[in-house]
Design an enzyme around this catalytic site. Structure first.
Site, short mmCIF file in Angstrom:
data_model
loop_
_atom_site.label_atom_id
_atom_site.label_comp_id
_atom_site.label_asym_id
_atom_site.label_seq_id
_atom_site.Cartn_x
_atom_site.Cartn_y
_atom_site.Cartn_z
N ARG A 45 0.81 -1.24 -0.04
CA ARG A 45 0.12 0.13 -0.01
C ARG A 45 0.86 1.22 0.11
O ARG A 45 0.57 2.15 -0.58
CB ARG A 45 -0.97 -0.01 1.20
CG ARG A 45 -1.95 1.16 1.29
CD ARG A 45 -3.16 1.04 2.09
NE ARG A 45 -4.25 1.74 1.68
CZ ARG A 45 -4.81 2.81 2.28
NH1 ARG A 45 -4.17 2.98 3.74
NH2 ARG A 45 -5.69 3.32 2.03
N HIS A 49 0.30 4.06 -2.52
CA HIS A 49 0.30 5.52 -2.37
C HIS A 49 1.42 6.34 -2.60
O HIS A 49 1.03 7.81 -2.94
CB HIS A 49 -0.21 5.48 -0.83
CG HIS A 49 -1.65 5.33 -0.54
ND1 HIS A 49 -2.28 5.74 0.54
CD2 HIS A 49 -2.47 4.64 -1.28
CE1 HIS A 49 -3.63 5.39 0.66
NE2 HIS A 49 -3.60 4.61 -0.62
N HIS A 172 -6.13 -5.97 -3.18
CA HIS A 172 -6.89 -6.14 -2.06
C HIS A 172 -7.16 -7.66 -1.61
O HIS A 172 -8.09 -8.07 -0.81
CB HIS A 172 -8.31 -5.62 -2.32
CG HIS A 172 -8.17 -3.97 -2.12
ND1 HIS A 172 -9.12 -3.06 -2.31
CD2 HIS A 172 -7.26 -3.34 -1.69
CE1 HIS A 172 -8.74 -2.04 -2.09
NE2 HIS A 172 -7.57 -1.87 -1.51
N TRP A 188 -12.32 -10.30 9.05
CA TRP A 188 -12.35 -10.80 10.40
C TRP A 188 -11.97 -12.10 10.31
O TRP A 188 -11.78 -12.90 9.28
CB TRP A 188 -13.43 -10.74 11.31
CG TRP A 188 -14.30 -9.44 11.08
CD1 TRP A 188 -13.91 -8.45 12.07
CD2 TRP A 188 -14.97 -8.57 10.42
NE1 TRP A 188 -14.41 -7.02 11.75
CE2 TRP A 188 -15.28 -7.35 10.47
CE3 TRP A 188 -15.63 -9.26 9.12
CZ2 TRP A 188 -15.85 -6.66 9.73
CZ3 TRP A 188 -16.26 -8.22 8.28
CH2 TRP A 188 -16.51 -7.04 8.62
#
Ligand code: HEM
Ligand SMILES: N/N=c1\cc[nH]c2ccccc12
Length: 290
Positions: A45, A49, A172, A188
């Site tokens: 990530r 970014h 993802h 979760w």
């Protein structure tokens, strides 16, 4: 603005493989981070970014100048949580001070994808640190709450088309959302630290329900405890995106091939490389018997 990569005359493929290996060994050793997910997802990530601030219209931002190192950019609310990745890489910068910050942040993402059993990401060195006053403004990274039209329009600024966007979103499959970082929560149970096409299989096969989460944001949840952001779910709400979701769900080799190309393009946005710059395809620790 022209971001011309510098020619690195005194460093060889061996030198860069040594940096790759130092990051990869640290990644293998520090496996307890974030509930034993490890640093792979947050490094991925961080690479995205630090590159995703690029604006093709005026060639500002992007990975070239390594401006994530400055608080103006690292404190962007969109970057919450990424300091964990930057702190992980700080000792690597100390050990290899000749590596620019832009090369460091992008190489960290390449190591993460490859060591998490993803495709080889071809990578070129030569990014040059820019002064703090060249740091792009906050607000150039995408929000998660919108739909397909927003996603399509957003990625135009990064010169990425529908196929490249869907391939990239496949990242993802890694890691998780953290309520205190972005106001989204889950999945979760075990979040993944292995690079696969599961993101696309889950999009197609799970029974998604739109629910308000603890931070009052809407997100899609499945009975198995998986989650999707609105911008994730957008990929099966739009016919053009859906075609690529189905392609990647059924053809893992094609996903790996397209992801590698799109991730390289993302990490090199706005940079002009001299003809003489080599393209490196690094060995993983496993393939070196390390
Ligand atoms: C519409 C575009 C995108 C949006 C809105 C988005 C949004 C998000 C959000 C909200 C999180 C959770 C962060 C947290 O709470 O810690 C996240 C995590 C992540 N994103 Fe994206 N993302 C997008 C595209 C991408 C792309 C293109 C990549 C890489 C190719 C990527 C890689 C990741 C990874 C690896 C994580 C997990 C990080 C961790 O586990 O700490 N994302 N993203
Ligand atoms: N398994 N992890 C995820 C599944 C769907 N969307 C995500 C968005 C960001 C981070 C992780 C995930």
């Amino acid at each position: 603005i022209v971001h011309m990569a510098q020619e690195i005359k005194d460093k060889s493929e061996k030198d860069y493989q040594e940096v790759y290996n130092a990051i990869a060994v640290k990644l293998r050793e520090e496996d307890e981070f974030d509930g034993y997910i490890g640093y792979g997802p947050v490094l991925t990530r961080l690479a995205w970014h630090s590159s995703g601030t690029w604006d093709k219209n005026n060639n500002t931002g992007g990975s070239f100048g390594g401006t994530y190192q400055f608080q103006k950019e690292s404190n962007d609310p969109s970057n919450k949580g990424l300091h964990n990745g930057a702190e992980f890489l700080a000792p690597i910068h100390k050990q290899f001070p000749w590596l620019s910050h832009g090369d460091l942040y992008t190489l960290g993402g390449v190591v993460a994808i490859q060591e998490l059993q993803g495709p080889v990401i071809p990578w070129r060195p030569g990014r040059v640190d820019l002064p703090e006053d060249m740091t792009p403004d906050n607000g150039r990274l995408p929000d998660a709450v919108y739909g397909a039209d927003y996603v399509r329009n957003f990625f135009k600024r990064l010169d990425l088309n529908d196929q490249e966007v869907v391939a990239l979103m496949g990242a993802h499959c890694l890691g998780r959302t953290h309520l205190q970082n972005t106001g989204f929560d889950g999945p979760w149970g075990a979040a993944s630290n292995t690079f696969t096409n599961e993101f696309f299989l889950n999009l197609l096969n799970e029974n998604w329900k739109l629910e308000k989460n603890e931070a009052k944001n809407m997100q899609w949840n499945s009975p198995k405890g998986y989650m999707m952001l609105p911008t994730d779910h957008a990929l099966i709400e739009d016919d053009k995106y859906m075609a690529y979701v189905k392609l990647y769900a059924t053809n893992n080799d094609k996903f790996f091939e397209d992801f590698a190309k799109a991730f390289k393009k993302l990490l090199e946005g706005g940079i002009t490389f001299p003809q003489s710059t080599p393209t490196y395809r690094f060995e993983t620790l496993d393939s070196q018997g390390l």
